[in-house]
Design a protein around this motif. Structure first.
Motif, PDB file in Angstrom:
ATOM      1  N   THR A  65       0.832  -1.211   0.000  1.00 16.38           N
ATOM      2  CA  THR A  65       0.000   0.000   0.000  1.00 16.38           C
ATOM      3  C   THR A  65       0.860   1.251   0.000  1.00 16.38           C
ATOM      4  O   THR A  65       0.534   2.244  -0.651  1.00 16.38           O
ATOM      5  CB  THR A  65      -0.927   0.011   1.234  1.00 16.38           C
ATOM      6  OG1 THR A  65      -1.685  -1.202   1.259  1.00 16.38           O
ATOM      7  CG2 THR A  65      -1.867   1.197   1.185  1.00 16.38           C
ATOM      8  N   ALA A  66       1.971   1.200   0.739  1.00 22.02           N
ATOM      9  CA  ALA A  66       2.845   2.369   0.836  1.00 22.02           C
ATOM     10  C   ALA A  66       3.386   2.767  -0.528  1.00 22.02           C
ATOM     11  O   ALA A  66       3.618   3.964  -0.793  1.00 22.02           O
ATOM     12  CB  ALA A  66       3.999   2.085   1.788  1.00 22.02           C
ATOM     13  N   LYS A  67       3.594   1.785  -1.417  1.00 20.10           N
ATOM     14  CA  LYS A  67       4.119   2.098  -2.743  1.00 20.10           C
ATOM     15  C   LYS A  67       3.138   2.913  -3.576  1.00 20.10           C
ATOM     16  O   LYS A  67       3.522   3.602  -4.521  1.00 20.10           O
ATOM     17  CB  LYS A  67       4.450   0.799  -3.480  1.00 20.10           C
ATOM     18  CG  LYS A  67       5.609   0.024  -2.871  1.00 20.10           C
ATOM     19  CD  LYS A  67       5.863  -1.271  -3.625  1.00 20.10           C
ATOM     20  CE  LYS A  67       7.028  -2.058  -3.006  1.00 20.10           C
ATOM     21  NZ  LYS A  67       7.244  -3.357  -3.724  1.00 20.10           N
ATOM     22  N   CYS A  68       1.865   2.843  -3.219  1.00 25.66           N
ATOM     23  CA  CYS A  68       0.824   3.544  -3.987  1.00 25.66           C
ATOM     24  C   CYS A  68       0.539   4.951  -3.469  1.00 25.66           C
ATOM     25  O   CYS A  68      -0.247   5.693  -4.075  1.00 25.66           O
ATOM     26  CB  CYS A  68      -0.477   2.732  -3.973  1.00 25.66           C
ATOM     27  SG  CYS A  68      -0.291   1.054  -4.617  1.00 25.66           S
ATOM     28  N   LEU A  69       1.146   5.307  -2.335  1.00 24.27           N
ATOM     29  CA  LEU A  69       0.880   6.604  -1.708  1.00 24.27           C
ATOM     30  C   LEU A  69       2.138   7.454  -1.713  1.00 24.27           C
ATOM     31  O   LEU A  69       3.250   6.949  -1.555  1.00 24.27           O
ATOM     32  CB  LEU A  69       0.379   6.410  -0.276  1.00 24.27           C
ATOM     33  CG  LEU A  69      -0.934   5.633  -0.122  1.00 24.27           C
ATOM     34  CD1 LEU A  69      -1.222   5.379   1.350  1.00 24.27           C
ATOM     35  CD2 LEU A  69      -2.095   6.401  -0.757  1.00 24.27           C
ATOM     36  N   LYS A  70       1.954   8.738  -1.864  1.00 18.42           N
ATOM     37  CA  LYS A  70       3.070   9.667  -1.921  1.00 18.42           C
ATOM     38  C   LYS A  70       3.484  10.073  -0.504  1.00 18.42           C
ATOM     39  O   LYS A  70       2.654  10.461   0.313  1.00 18.42           O
ATOM     40  CB  LYS A  70       2.683  10.912  -2.719  1.00 18.42           C
ATOM     41  CG  LYS A  70       3.831  11.905  -2.886  1.00 18.42           C
ATOM     42  CD  LYS A  70       3.379  13.092  -3.703  1.00 18.42           C
ATOM     43  CE  LYS A  70       4.518  14.095  -3.849  1.00 18.42           C
ATOM     44  NZ  LYS A  70       4.100  15.286  -4.647  1.00 18.42           N
ATOM     45  N   GLY A  71       4.798   9.991  -0.220  1.00 15.17           N
ATOM     46  CA  GLY A  71       5.317  10.436   1.079  1.00 15.17           C
ATOM     47  C   GLY A  71       4.889   9.559   2.233  1.00 15.17           C
ATOM     48  O   GLY A  71       4.762  10.039   3.362  1.00 15.17           O
ATOM     49  N   VAL A  72       4.649   8.271   1.970  1.00 16.45           N
ATOM     50  CA  VAL A  72       4.138   7.370   3.003  1.00 16.45           C
ATOM     51  C   VAL A  72       5.046   6.145   3.117  1.00 16.45           C
ATOM     52  O   VAL A  72       5.514   5.613   2.128  1.00 16.45           O
ATOM     53  CB  VAL A  72       2.692   6.923   2.689  1.00 16.45           C
ATOM     54  CG1 VAL A  72       2.218   5.893   3.705  1.00 16.45           C
ATOM     55  CG2 VAL A  72       1.767   8.134   2.672  1.00 16.45           C
ATOM     56  N   GLN A  73       5.279   5.697   4.360  1.00 13.67           N
ATOM     57  CA  GLN A  73       6.030   4.478   4.626  1.00 13.67           C
ATOM     58  C   GLN A  73       5.108   3.504   5.363  1.00 13.67           C
ATOM     59  O   GLN A  73       4.086   3.912   5.924  1.00 13.67           O
ATOM     60  CB  GLN A  73       7.268   4.792   5.472  1.00 13.67           C
ATOM     61  CG  GLN A  73       8.277   5.713   4.793  1.00 13.67           C
ATOM     62  CD  GLN A  73       9.463   6.033   5.686  1.00 13.67           C
ATOM     63  OE1 GLN A  73       9.702   5.357   6.677  1.00 13.67           O
ATOM     64  NE2 GLN A  73      10.217   7.068   5.316  1.00 13.67           N
ATOM     65  N   PRO A  74       5.438   2.211   5.376  1.00 11.20           N
ATOM     66  CA  PRO A  74       4.605   1.254   6.109  1.00 11.20           C
ATOM     67  C   PRO A  74       4.486   1.650   7.581  1.00 11.20           C
ATOM     68  O   PRO A  74       5.433   2.182   8.179  1.00 11.20           O
ATOM     69  CB  PRO A  74       5.358  -0.068   5.947  1.00 11.20           C
ATOM     70  CG  PRO A  74       6.189   0.111   4.727  1.00 11.20           C
ATOM     71  CD  PRO A  74       6.569   1.561   4.703  1.00 11.20           C
ATOM     72  N   GLY A  75       3.330   1.402   8.157  1.00 12.26           N
ATOM     73  CA  GLY A  75       3.140   1.717   9.560  1.00 12.26           C
ATOM     74  C   GLY A  75       1.671   1.839   9.915  1.00 12.26           C
ATOM     75  O   GLY A  75       0.791   1.408   9.156  1.00 12.26           O
ATOM     76  N   ILE A  76       1.427   2.413  11.090  1.00 11.02           N
ATOM     77  CA  ILE A  76       0.066   2.610  11.569  1.00 11.02           C
ATOM     78  C   ILE A  76      -0.159   4.109  11.790  1.00 11.02           C
ATOM     79  O   ILE A  76       0.689   4.792  12.371  1.00 11.02           O
ATOM     80  CB  ILE A  76      -0.187   1.851  12.882  1.00 11.02           C
ATOM     81  CG1 ILE A  76      -0.107   0.344  12.650  1.00 11.02           C
ATOM     82  CG2 ILE A  76      -1.548   2.208  13.467  1.00 11.02           C
ATOM     83  CD1 ILE A  76      -0.369  -0.492  13.886  1.00 11.02           C
ATOM     84  N   ASN A  77      -1.297   4.605  11.330  1.00 17.82           N
ATOM     85  CA  ASN A  77      -1.676   6.011  11.508  1.00 17.82           C
ATOM     86  C   ASN A  77      -2.969   6.064  12.314  1.00 17.82           C
ATOM     87  O   ASN A  77      -3.980   5.444  11.942  1.00 17.82           O
ATOM     88  CB  ASN A  77      -1.864   6.685  10.154  1.00 17.82           C
ATOM     89  CG  ASN A  77      -0.561   6.719   9.363  1.00 17.82           C
ATOM     90  OD1 ASN A  77       0.312   7.526   9.604  1.00 17.82           O
ATOM     91  ND2 ASN A  77      -0.435   5.790   8.406  1.00 17.82           N
ATOM     92  N   LEU A  78      -2.915   6.792  13.420  1.00 18.26           N
ATOM     93  CA  LEU A  78      -4.045   6.806  14.357  1.00 18.26           C
ATOM     94  C   LEU A  78      -4.586   8.230  14.519  1.00 18.26           C
ATOM     95  O   LEU A  78      -3.816   9.200  14.546  1.00 18.26           O
ATOM     96  CB  LEU A  78      -3.615   6.286  15.733  1.00 18.26           C
ATOM     97  CG  LEU A  78      -2.891   4.947  15.769  1.00 18.26           C
ATOM     98  CD1 LEU A  78      -1.394   5.171  15.878  1.00 18.26           C
ATOM     99  CD2 LEU A  78      -3.386   4.109  16.947  1.00 18.26           C
ATOM    100  N   PRO A  79      -5.901   8.383  14.622  1.00 13.85           N
ATOM    101  CA  PRO A  79      -6.475   9.716  14.835  1.00 13.85           C
ATOM    102  C   PRO A  79      -6.139  10.231  16.251  1.00 13.85           C
ATOM    103  O   PRO A  79      -6.171   9.474  17.222  1.00 13.85           O
ATOM    104  CB  PRO A  79      -7.981   9.495  14.678  1.00 13.85           C
ATOM    105  CG  PRO A  79      -8.192   8.037  14.938  1.00 13.85           C
ATOM    106  CD  PRO A  79      -6.934   7.338  14.499  1.00 13.85           C
TER     107      PRO A  79
END
Length: 365
Positions: A65-79
């Protein structure tokens, strides 16, 4: 409305990365990176954060998924929430399967830091607004209904009768710590930093106080108070403003005329302060003329100290002689000498009054 800012975001990052072996990012409500362990990413857009903001839920990003997003690395994003409002996103870089166990704990810690910073900002705003209100209430337009209503809402209780006390501090001392100490120890006090070296404290009139003991306490706590001018009970803001002006004059009088007196009570020095306020008037110069004649012949200051004692003891021979440690005959000789030099008889009421008033305009050594 509270918003994330760079310093807080970087503080969250630094605290978290001191424990976790992973990079952490903190993004604002627009998905912009405010704080990061990778400094070059600060102020860049994070598409993973934008997904969280759009959906209001946790977003896990794997390698594919990270390869499809700009400026993103694998991980968890929480609100990140504050008062049930989405204010930003916390991102932890790494394998989501390894991060999942403590991601919620990291978010809770971050939200606690946000809440703490918000509380500090609220307290600072409240202190500043109270200072501004006090300055306005003690000014000429302080009876505005709008100001009074806001003062009541802020818990300042403008209806209370108060006694103004003006502290003069040694130069270079801050007033914030002393203000905090007075307000915590004496509820419903008003404290206002009148200048860099003075502090106005309006305490409730119902509070009885031993001023010399208070100064001893402040000395022991490390505050260097040069002198303290204390007014009388003032009802209403108009009365408090008048009394504030009086204690300001009292402090100035004490600084010039009584440099070694630390506690100045308005009830004790009301008349001298009134004279001192008009000290540059030519008419008051006439009060000093007789005393200057005495001073010219009083090389050791004996006659002047005798005259001060005479006035302090209301012209009572024995009390004055005892205070000076001399015989009544010696006192009589000195009083005759004062009369001879000054041309004013201190044994007469009008003479003693004239000399007394003049003494109030002479600085005490």
């Amino acid at each position: 409305m509270f918003e994330l800012e760079h310093d807080l975001a970087q503080d969250i990052v630094d605290r978290t990365m001191a424990i976790l072996p992973y990079n952490v990012n903190v993004m604002d409500s627009q998905g912009l990176i405010l704080g990061s362990g990778e400094k070059e990413r600060i102020n860049t857009r994070h598409e993973g954060a934008q997904l969280v903001l759009a959906n209001g839920r946790v977003v896990e990003i794997d390698v594919q998924t990270a390869k499809c997003l700009k400026g993103v690395q694998p991980g968890i994003n929480l609100p990140l929430l504050h008062d049930q409002r989405l204010i930003g996103v916390l991102g932890i870089t790494g394998d989501p399967d390894q991060l999942r166990t403590y991601a919620a704990l990291v978010r809770m810690t971050a939200e606690m830091l946000v809440a703490q910073r918000h509380q500090q900002a609220e307290q600072q705003w409240r202190r500043q607004r109270c200072d501004d209100l006090l300055a306005l209430l003690l000014g000429d337009g302080g009876d505005s209904p709008r100001l009074l209503d806001e003062a009541r809402q802020m818990g300042l209780k403008p209806q209370l009768s108060r006694i103004p006390c003006l502290f003069e501090l040694e130069p270079g001392q801050g007033t914030d710590a002393l203000i905090a100490w007075l307000q915590s120890r004496y509820p419903d006090s008003w404290c206002f930093s009148a200048s860099e070296s003075s502090l106005l404290w309006c305490r409730p009139a119902t509070l009885s106080l031993d001023e010399p003991r208070l100064l001893e306490k402040l000395d022991g706590l490390g505050w260097k108070v040069l002198r303290m001018a204390v007014g009388g009970p003032a009802d209403g803001l108009a009365g408090l403003r008048r009394c504030y002006r009086r204690v300001g004059d009292l402090l100035g009088y004490g600084r010039e005329m009584l440099p070694h007196t630390r506690v100045l009570l308005l009830d004790r020095y009301r008349l001298p302060v009134l004279l001192w306020r008009y000290r540059n008037d030519d008419a008051l110069e006439e009060l000093l003329t007789p005393l200057r004649k005495v001073l010219a012949k009083d090389s050791n200051g004996q006659l002047l100290s005798t005259l001060r004692s005479w006035c302090e003891h209301d012209g009572q021979n024995q009390a004055c002689a005892d205070a000076l440690g001399i015989h009544r005959n010696s006192l009589r000789y000195r009083m005759e000498r004062i009369t001879e030099l000054s041309g004013v008889d201190p044994l007469r009421l009008d003479g003693m009054l004239a000399l007394y008033l003049g003494l109030q305009l002479l600085p005490q050594a």
